[in-house]
Design a protein around this motif. Sequence first.
Motif, PDB file in Angstrom:
ATOM      1  N   TYR A   4      61.525  39.624  31.963  1.00 62.44           N
ATOM      2  CA  TYR A   4      61.110  40.734  32.820  1.00 62.44           C
ATOM      3  C   TYR A   4      62.085  40.836  33.986  1.00 62.44           C
ATOM      4  CZ  TYR A   4      56.788  40.324  30.214  1.00 62.44           C
ATOM      5  OH  TYR A   4      55.872  40.257  29.206  1.00 62.44           O
ATOM      6  N   VAL A   5      62.620  42.025  34.183  1.00 65.95           N
ATOM      7  CA  VAL A   5      63.555  42.256  35.283  1.00 65.95           C
ATOM      8  C   VAL A   5      62.796  42.966  36.390  1.00 65.95           C
ATOM      9  CG1 VAL A   5      65.689  43.401  35.967  1.00 65.95           C
ATOM     10  CG2 VAL A   5      65.488  42.403  33.688  1.00 65.95           C
ATOM     11  N   ASP A  12      69.621  48.192  37.152  1.00 70.02           N
ATOM     12  CA  ASP A  12      70.712  49.178  37.136  1.00 70.02           C
ATOM     13  C   ASP A  12      71.944  48.615  36.426  1.00 70.02           C
ATOM     14  OD1 ASP A  12      69.114  50.950  38.524  1.00 70.02           O
ATOM     15  OD2 ASP A  12      70.014  50.507  40.480  1.00 70.02           O
ATOM     16  N   LEU A  13      72.250  47.355  36.689  1.00 74.73           N
ATOM     17  CA  LEU A  13      73.388  46.719  36.012  1.00 74.73           C
ATOM     18  C   LEU A  13      73.149  46.639  34.500  1.00 74.73           C
ATOM     19  CD1 LEU A  13      74.162  43.845  38.539  1.00 74.73           C
ATOM     20  CD2 LEU A  13      75.651  45.779  37.994  1.00 74.73           C
ATOM     21  N   ALA A  14      71.930  46.341  34.113  1.00 70.18           N
ATOM     22  CA  ALA A  14      71.597  46.287  32.688  1.00 70.18           C
ATOM     23  C   ALA A  14      71.749  47.665  32.051  1.00 70.18           C
ATOM     24  CB  ALA A  14      70.178  45.762  32.500  1.00 70.18           C
ATOM     25  N   THR A  15      71.370  48.698  32.763  1.00 69.29           N
ATOM     26  CA  THR A  15      71.526  50.068  32.260  1.00 69.29           C
ATOM     27  C   THR A  15      73.005  50.412  32.107  1.00 69.29           C
ATOM     28  OG1 THR A  15      69.450  50.711  33.326  1.00 69.29           O
ATOM     29  CG2 THR A  15      70.958  52.484  32.710  1.00 69.29           C
ATOM     30  N   GLN A  16      73.816  50.034  33.097  1.00 74.25           N
ATOM     31  CA  GLN A  16      75.262  50.279  33.008  1.00 74.25           C
ATOM     32  C   GLN A  16      75.875  49.510  31.843  1.00 74.25           C
ATOM     33  OE1 GLN A  16      77.251  49.538  36.735  1.00 74.25           O
ATOM     34  NE2 GLN A  16      75.687  50.619  37.897  1.00 74.25           N
ATOM     35  N   ALA A  17      75.459  48.258  31.674  1.00 76.24           N
ATOM     36  CA  ALA A  17      75.967  47.442  30.568  1.00 76.24           C
ATOM     37  C   ALA A  17      75.568  48.064  29.233  1.00 76.24           C
ATOM     38  CB  ALA A  17      75.425  46.012  30.674  1.00 76.24           C
ATOM     39  N   GLN A  18      74.353  48.568  29.133  1.00 75.91           N
ATOM     40  CA  GLN A  18      73.893  49.215  27.906  1.00 75.91           C
ATOM     41  C   GLN A  18      74.771  50.419  27.574  1.00 75.91           C
ATOM     42  OE1 GLN A  18      69.901  50.724  28.116  1.00 75.91           O
ATOM     43  NE2 GLN A  18      69.883  51.368  25.985  1.00 75.91           N
ATOM     44  N   ARG A  19      75.091  51.191  28.579  1.00 79.65           N
ATOM     45  CA  ARG A  19      75.935  52.372  28.368  1.00 79.65           C
ATOM     46  C   ARG A  19      77.357  51.961  27.965  1.00 79.65           C
ATOM     47  NH1 ARG A  19      75.979  55.090  33.539  1.00 79.65           N
ATOM     48  NH2 ARG A  19      74.283  54.083  33.431  1.00 79.65           N
ATOM     49  N   LYS A  26      68.543  47.630  26.526  1.00 83.85           N
ATOM     50  CA  LYS A  26      69.095  46.832  27.626  1.00 83.85           C
ATOM     51  C   LYS A  26      69.072  45.359  27.268  1.00 83.85           C
ATOM     52  CE  LYS A  26      66.697  49.267  30.853  1.00 83.85           C
ATOM     53  NZ  LYS A  26      66.061  49.489  32.157  1.00 83.85           N
ATOM     54  N   THR A  27      68.072  44.944  26.513  1.00 89.60           N
ATOM     55  CA  THR A  27      67.973  43.543  26.102  1.00 89.60           C
ATOM     56  C   THR A  27      69.207  43.138  25.305  1.00 89.60           C
ATOM     57  OG1 THR A  27      65.573  43.675  26.053  1.00 89.60           O
ATOM     58  CG2 THR A  27      66.584  41.866  24.821  1.00 89.60           C
ATOM     59  N   GLU A  28      69.625  43.999  24.381  1.00 88.96           N
ATOM     60  CA  GLU A  28      70.818  43.706  23.588  1.00 88.96           C
ATOM     61  C   GLU A  28      72.060  43.643  24.473  1.00 88.96           C
ATOM     62  OE1 GLU A  28      73.135  45.363  19.615  1.00 88.96           O
ATOM     63  OE2 GLU A  28      71.432  46.471  20.404  1.00 88.96           O
ATOM     64  N   ALA A  29      72.154  44.545  25.432  1.00 87.38           N
ATOM     65  CA  ALA A  29      73.291  44.544  26.355  1.00 87.38           C
ATOM     66  C   ALA A  29      73.315  43.257  27.181  1.00 87.38           C
ATOM     67  CB  ALA A  29      73.220  45.760  27.271  1.00 87.38           C
TER      68      ALA A  29
END
Length: 81
Positions: A4-5, A12-19, A26-29
């Motif tokens: 859980y984040v 936000d960093l996870a969202t950027q990494a996902q993109r 996001k979990t995969e990223a």
Amino acid sequence: MPLYVRDETVNDLATQAQRLLKTKTKTEAIRIALERVVHRDTPPETLQERLKVFQDRFRALGEPVENFDEKAYLDEMWGNE
């Protein structure tokens, strides 16, 4: 086990990494990013450890044939009598 984040910056960093990584979640990223960090920061094998792999493979080939005539072998292989 779920992750859980709760930190908005981390989210936000996870969202950027996902993109950037073009992942579906996001979990995969996060998994990919963490694997890269772990791989990058894992100390490399020593030269001795890397050479041992080749030495073991070489030993597994067996003993060399005495008086082996490589030229005759290659001539036969290429069809040159």
